[in-house]
Design a protein around this motif. Structure first.
Motif, short mmCIF file in Angstrom:
data_model
loop_
_atom_site.label_atom_id
_atom_site.label_comp_id
_atom_site.label_asym_id
_atom_site.label_seq_id
_atom_site.Cartn_x
_atom_site.Cartn_y
_atom_site.Cartn_z
N ILE A 111 59.79 81.18 44.72
CA ILE A 111 59.24 81.02 43.95
C ILE A 111 57.61 81.45 44.26
N LEU A 112 56.94 80.17 45.24
CA LEU A 112 55.67 80.35 45.39
C LEU A 112 55.60 81.64 46.31
N ASP A 113 56.08 81.81 47.53
CA ASP A 113 56.05 83.01 48.22
C ASP A 113 55.85 84.36 47.30
N SER A 164 50.39 88.35 43.79
CA SER A 164 48.81 88.40 43.79
C SER A 164 47.98 89.08 44.77
N PHE A 165 48.73 88.26 46.39
CA PHE A 165 47.91 89.85 47.09
C PHE A 165 48.34 91.14 46.85
N ILE A 166 49.30 91.90 46.63
CA ILE A 166 49.37 92.67 46.53
C ILE A 166 48.93 93.57 45.22
N THR A 167 49.09 92.83 44.38
CA THR A 167 48.22 93.41 43.05
C THR A 167 46.42 93.67 43.42
N THR A 168 46.13 92.13 43.80
CA THR A 168 44.42 93.07 44.76
C THR A 168 44.79 93.82 45.81
N PHE A 169 45.42 94.00 46.67
CA PHE A 169 45.43 94.87 47.84
C PHE A 169 45.40 95.56 46.75
N LEU A 201 39.46 92.52 52.70
CA LEU A 201 38.90 92.27 50.97
C LEU A 201 40.15 91.70 50.45
N ALA A 202 41.44 91.88 50.25
CA ALA A 202 42.12 91.47 49.49
C ALA A 202 42.65 89.88 50.12
N SER A 203 42.47 89.95 50.70
CA SER A 203 42.41 88.71 51.77
C SER A 203 41.82 87.28 51.40
N ILE A 204 40.67 87.75 51.12
CA ILE A 204 39.15 86.85 50.78
C ILE A 204 39.55 86.45 49.40
N MET A 205 39.45 87.69 48.37
CA MET A 205 40.07 87.92 47.16
C MET A 205 41.22 86.59 46.41
N THR A 206 42.14 86.94 47.34
CA THR A 206 43.10 86.25 47.36
C THR A 206 43.27 84.30 47.48
N PHE A 207 43.13 84.55 48.38
CA PHE A 207 43.11 83.02 49.07
C PHE A 207 41.95 82.03 48.87
N GLY A 208 40.55 83.26 48.12
CA GLY A 208 39.27 81.91 47.80
C GLY A 208 40.03 82.47 46.18
N SER A 209 40.34 82.88 45.71
CA SER A 209 41.16 82.96 44.18
C SER A 209 41.91 81.50 43.89
N PHE A 218 54.58 90.16 55.39
CA PHE A 218 54.47 91.79 54.98
C PHE A 218 53.66 92.13 55.76
N ILE A 219 52.48 91.59 56.06
CA ILE A 219 51.54 92.23 57.11
C ILE A 219 51.64 93.26 58.29
N ILE A 220 52.72 92.14 58.86
CA ILE A 220 53.47 92.56 59.76
C ILE A 220 54.23 94.18 59.48
N SER A 221 54.89 94.02 58.62
CA SER A 221 55.63 95.19 58.35
C SER A 221 54.60 96.46 57.66
#
Length: 491
Positions: free
Chosen positions: A3-5, A11-16, A71-79, A106-109
């Protein structure tokens, strides 16, 4: 998937996706602004404009994708950090590295998809984009001529028309042509009341029919007095036909680099084949230049020596001695013959210097073309690595600054991306001029920012923070503390 993953990935995909769409739209608008002169007021049709932007948009992916990931990484993990979600994860025994695991896959893919896209889609889109621009000019050649101003066509002449009519602007009124060949002082001026442009998509020639006009040509005279009178020849005509090479129109309406350089239109296999051919050609040309210079010099001096006062039999007998002691060469000849050979050697040296300079300029252009192909080859791998790099910069940076939203994350993302893009551009320009190897030029930005990604990831996973102010203050005041302790001990 736990569930956590799923939560972190969602959250990341939505922001990305949101960031990617916004940035992609901004970069496309930039492209529209760059080519607004080719699109506006040309009656091209909606579908043709859509195709124009559709073929242009893939080349924006290498810029938009890494920036969106950053930008999506900073926003997601910052949030997550701002809302104490990371604190809840850590209290449950989940580290930052474990939280990033699912996103890392996901990023490697995504980086693999980016590589495939850069290798297959972008070259085809670039090819279609360049050819579409050329076809637009062939279909509507009048678009290359703006009314009310002089339009340079090639290096030979300029055209000015007062008005354009017709469905494609092919009917011209008030035509003035100023023709001057490069390097010449004297010009030919042609004026006509009307003109008609006709062309075919299957032909590279544009036909310009001029009606009811005249032309005059400046004449070159040997007499200085006559030259001050500025003599010219004048003639009138009722109809005159001029043929214009469309490649000159394309040259002025398209970037010369896009036409001459096809490296961006090739995939890896095609680049490998082309690079092999270019490098073989470069090596053969270098050897040919060397052989021609040596052969030219040797043949000239051999002819002079063979006609010397000593016969060939004596030269053959003393050949071994000449090879061992080159200073004896001139002693075989008379004074006049020595002077003749020295003059020839001087002329040969001057001629060879000129040949070498011209050959060096031509070889530099060939090497620049080879370097551009190498840059295009490495760039397909750089975009894939840039996706991973930006993630490992953005995710720990967001966890450290503990700010989500569009405020501080955008500032950090823009600064980092500007540094990345500037170093990347600088490295490519330096590699094009053969200042550094193309491999280093392509990967320079990645090499510079990789230590930053490692440092940020290390500090974030160990909860050190970006700047340890306590450690900095301790290091600043440490000498003063030692000094005070020393004084107190003395007292």
């Amino acid at each position: 998937m736990k569930i956590l993953d799923r939560y972190i990935l969602k959250s990341f995909i939505t922001t990305f996706a949101t960031v990617f769409i916004i940035l992609f739209f901004i970069f496309i608008l930039q492209g529209v602004w760059l080519f607004i002169a080719e699109l506006a007021g040309k009656d091209l049709g909606v579908w043709l404009v859509i195709k124009f932007l559709l073929f242009y948009s893939p080349k924006m992916i290498p810029l938009v994708l890494p920036l969106s990931i950053l930008l999506a990484s900073i926003m997601t993990f910052g949030s997550f950090a701002e809302n104490y979600e990371f604190a809840a994860m850590k209290s449950s025994g989940i580290s930052l590295g474990r939280a990033m695991r699912g996103l890392t896959i996901f990023i490697i893919s995504l980086s693999i998809v980016a590589f495939v896209f850069a290798n297959n889609v972008i070259p085809k889109a670039e090819y279609k984009f360049v050819n579409l621009r050329k076809n637009i000019i062939q279909r509507q050649p009048a678009m290359a001529i703006a009314a009310g101003q002089f339009n340079a066509i090639g290096d030979d002449f300029n055209i000015k028309v007062n008005k354009k009519d017709g469905e494609k602007g092919e009917q011209l009124t008030g035509v003035t042509i100023h023709k001057r060949k490069k390097g010449e002082e004297y010009a030919t001026i042609i004026k006509a009341e009307r003109g008609l442009l006709t062309s075919s998509e299957s032909s590279n020639l544009l036909q310009l029919e001029l009606f009811d006009g005249y032309y005059y040509e400046e004449l070159k005279t040997k007499n200085i007095k006559d030259e001050k009178k500025m003599p010219f020849a004048k003639s009138t005509f009722s109809k005159q036909i001029m043929n214009i090479d469309l490649s000159m129109l394309n040259k002025n309406n398209m970037d010369e680099e896009q036409i001459s350089q096809t490296n961006s239109m090739l995939n890896i296999n095609e680049l490998n084949y082309t690079l092999d051919s270019l490098q073989n050609s470069y090596t053969k040309e270098t050897q040919s230049i060397h052989d021609n210079i040596v052969k030219r010099t040797t043949n000239t001096l051999s002819r002079e020596i063979s006609t010397s006062e000593r016969d060939l039999s004596n030269l053959e007998k003393e050949g071994d001695t000449l090879k061992k002691d080159k200073n004896n060469l001139l002693s075989l000849l008379t004074t006049s013959k020595k002077q003749r050979i020295l003059d020839i050697a001087t002329n040969n040296t001057t001629s060879n210097i000129t040949i070498i300079k011209n050959s060096k300029a031509a070889q530099n252009e060939r090497m620049k073309n080879i370097n551009n192909h190498w840059l295009a080859f490495f760039e397909k791998f750089v975009i894939a690595y840039a996706c991973i790099l930006m993630f490992f910069i953005g995710a720990p940076l967001g966890a450290i600054i503990r700010k989500g939203g569009i405020g501080l994350p955008i500032v950090f993302a823009v600064i980092i991306f500007i540094i990345f893009h500037f170093i990347n551009t600088f490295g490519k320009k330096l590699a094009q001029e053969n200042g550094i190897p193309p491999f280093l030029g392509s990967w320079m930005s990645s090499f510079v920012l990789t230590p930053l990604a490692v440092l940020l990831t290390y500090r974030a996973t160990n909860d050190i923070g970006m700047i340890n102010m306590d450690s900095i203050i301790h290091q600043i005041f440490k000498p003063f503390q030692k000094l005070f302790k020393l004084k107190s001990n003395e007292e």
